[in-house]
Scaffold this motif. Structure first.
Motif, mmCIF file in Angstrom:
data_model
loop_
_atom_site.group_PDB
_atom_site.id
_atom_site.type_symbol
_atom_site.label_atom_id
_atom_site.label_comp_id
_atom_site.label_asym_id
_atom_site.label_seq_id
_atom_site.Cartn_x
_atom_site.Cartn_y
_atom_site.Cartn_z
ATOM 1 N N VAL A 98 14.394 21.764 -10.082
ATOM 2 C CA VAL A 98 13.231 22.340 -9.401
ATOM 3 C C VAL A 98 12.299 21.286 -8.810
ATOM 4 N N GLY A 99 12.501 20.015 -9.153
ATOM 5 C CA GLY A 99 11.643 18.959 -8.632
ATOM 6 C C GLY A 99 12.353 17.628 -8.655
ATOM 7 N N ASN A 100 11.956 16.750 -7.753
ATOM 8 C CA ASN A 100 12.613 15.470 -7.617
ATOM 9 C C ASN A 100 11.614 14.449 -7.076
ATOM 10 N N CYS A 101 11.606 13.275 -7.659
ATOM 11 C CA CYS A 101 10.710 12.213 -7.220
ATOM 12 C C CYS A 101 11.476 10.894 -7.296
ATOM 13 N N GLY A 102 11.419 10.118 -6.232
ATOM 14 C CA GLY A 102 12.121 8.844 -6.215
ATOM 15 C C GLY A 102 11.213 7.706 -5.809
ATOM 16 N N VAL A 103 11.492 6.528 -6.355
ATOM 17 C CA VAL A 103 10.767 5.312 -6.011
ATOM 18 C C VAL A 103 11.796 4.257 -5.629
ATOM 19 N N ASP B 215 14.000 -6.010 -0.241
ATOM 20 C CA ASP B 215 14.320 -7.014 -1.251
ATOM 21 C C ASP B 215 14.067 -8.410 -0.686
ATOM 22 N N ARG B 216 12.843 -8.616 -0.290
ATOM 23 C CA ARG B 216 12.393 -9.908 0.239
ATOM 24 C C ARG B 216 11.227 -10.372 -0.637
ATOM 25 N N LEU B 217 11.145 -11.658 -0.868
ATOM 26 C CA LEU B 217 10.099 -12.177 -1.753
ATOM 27 C C LEU B 217 8.710 -11.719 -1.337
ATOM 28 N N LYS B 218 8.444 -11.690 -0.045
ATOM 29 C CA LYS B 218 7.116 -11.330 0.436
ATOM 30 C C LYS B 218 6.818 -9.840 0.294
ATOM 31 N N MET B 219 7.838 -9.032 0.036
ATOM 32 C CA MET B 219 7.636 -7.578 0.006
ATOM 33 C C MET B 219 8.083 -6.933 -1.310
ATOM 34 N N ARG B 220 8.519 -7.714 -2.264
ATOM 35 C CA ARG B 220 9.040 -7.153 -3.516
ATOM 36 C C ARG B 220 7.980 -6.432 -4.336
ATOM 37 N N HIS B 221 6.727 -6.601 -3.999
ATOM 38 C CA HIS B 221 5.651 -5.950 -4.736
ATOM 39 C C HIS B 221 5.430 -4.509 -4.274
ATOM 40 N N ARG B 222 6.114 -4.101 -3.192
ATOM 41 C CA ARG B 222 5.879 -2.790 -2.576
ATOM 42 C C ARG B 222 7.040 -1.830 -2.829
ATOM 43 N N ALA B 223 6.678 -0.566 -3.078
ATOM 44 C CA ALA B 223 7.678 0.490 -3.245
ATOM 45 C C ALA B 223 7.234 1.715 -2.467
ATOM 46 N N SER B 224 8.208 2.539 -2.111
ATOM 47 C CA SER B 224 7.891 3.821 -1.466
ATOM 48 C C SER B 224 8.212 4.957 -2.430
ATOM 49 N N LEU B 225 7.463 6.028 -2.309
ATOM 50 C CA LEU B 225 7.634 7.197 -3.169
ATOM 51 C C LEU B 225 7.905 8.413 -2.303
ATOM 52 N N GLY B 226 8.841 9.219 -2.738
ATOM 53 C CA GLY B 226 9.112 10.496 -2.096
ATOM 54 C C GLY B 226 9.218 11.565 -3.160
ATOM 55 N N ILE B 227 8.763 12.763 -2.842
ATOM 56 C CA ILE B 227 8.777 13.858 -3.812
ATOM 57 C C ILE B 227 9.014 15.173 -3.096
ATOM 58 N N SER B 228 9.687 16.074 -3.783
ATOM 59 C CA SER B 228 9.813 17.449 -3.304
ATOM 60 C C SER B 228 9.906 18.361 -4.523
ATOM 61 N N ILE B 229 9.406 19.567 -4.354
ATOM 62 C CA ILE B 229 9.415 20.562 -5.423
ATOM 63 C C ILE B 229 9.752 21.913 -4.806
ATOM 64 N N LYS B 230 10.631 22.650 -5.469
ATOM 65 C CA LYS B 230 10.940 23.997 -4.995
ATOM 66 C C LYS B 230 9.665 24.833 -4.991
ATOM 67 N N LYS B 231 9.530 25.661 -3.984
ATOM 68 C CA LYS B 231 8.324 26.474 -3.820
ATOM 69 C C LYS B 231 8.034 27.319 -5.064
ATOM 70 N N LYS B 232 9.073 27.822 -5.713
ATOM 71 C CA LYS B 232 8.867 28.660 -6.902
ATOM 72 C C LYS B 232 8.230 27.894 -8.057
ATOM 73 N N ALA B 233 8.242 26.552 -7.992
ATOM 74 C CA ALA B 233 7.635 25.733 -9.046
ATOM 75 C C ALA B 233 6.314 25.109 -8.609
#
Length: 182
Positions: A82-87, A92-110
């Motif tokens: 019913v729900g999913n979240c990813g990071v 994978d570069r030294l100057k950018m390794r401190h950054r992550a992206s987040l995505g999420i989705s949840i079924k409407k019924k939840a």
């Protein structure tokens, strides 16, 4: 990265199991992506664009489990996804390794059960443990529910991409970029 399983109680008293999705969940995940993409225009894809084969999904889920820093967290109620979240690391570069992206989705019924808060809070904890210093996301300008949730959890607006999304009806939506410093 495989995360430890946890049971959580949602606002309405329902129990949900949070765990890393396994390759055996690939078929259910594909169906979930098609459904959530059909329930609202706030996803970056349309249902017909969710055409990944079960085998490809299995490989993607295994790669996520094998990753040292990237992870996916899924919520199941009575075995139903019913729900999913990813990071994921931005690069994978030294100057950018401190950054992550987040995505999420949840079924409407939840929706409205507190699942978004639970998933994102757990994801932010793990992201910090994995060495990320900031988590970034993009959200449709007209998705006020999601924007409220992200702001409640400490994300702040850092920019906007004008006309980032062109819907089938020919209208456009801006994307708001948000960041949370961990």
């Amino acid at each position: 990265m495989k995360l430890e399983e946890r049971s959580v109680t949602l606002r309405d008293g329902t129990l949900a199991l949070l765990r890393s999705p396994q390759p055996s969940d690939a078929e259910q995940l594909n169906a979930y992506l098609r459904l959530t993409s059909a329930e609202t225009h706030f996803m970056v894809r349309y249902p017909e664009e969710c055409s990944q084969s079960t085998e490809a999904a299995q490989k993607r889920l295994q790669a996520m489990l094998d990753s040292e820093r990237n992870f996916m967290l899924a919520a199941f109620i009575d075995g139903e996804l019913v729900g999913n979240c990813g990071v994921n690391e931005i690069a994978d570069r030294l100057k950018m390794r401190h950054r992550a992206s987040l995505g999420i989705s949840i079924k409407k019924k939840a929706w409205g059960l507190g699942l978004g808060t639970i998933l994102i809070s757990r994801a932010l904890e793990q992201a910090k443990e994995n060495g990320f210093e900031q988590v970034e996301l993009g959200v449709f300008e007209d998705n006020s529910r999601a924007r409220h949730l992200y702001e409640k959890l400490g994300f702040q607006e850092q920019g906007r991409t004008l006309r980032a999304f062109c819907l089938k009806d020919g209208t456009y939506r801006d994307e708001i970029q948000m960041v949370k410093f961990l």
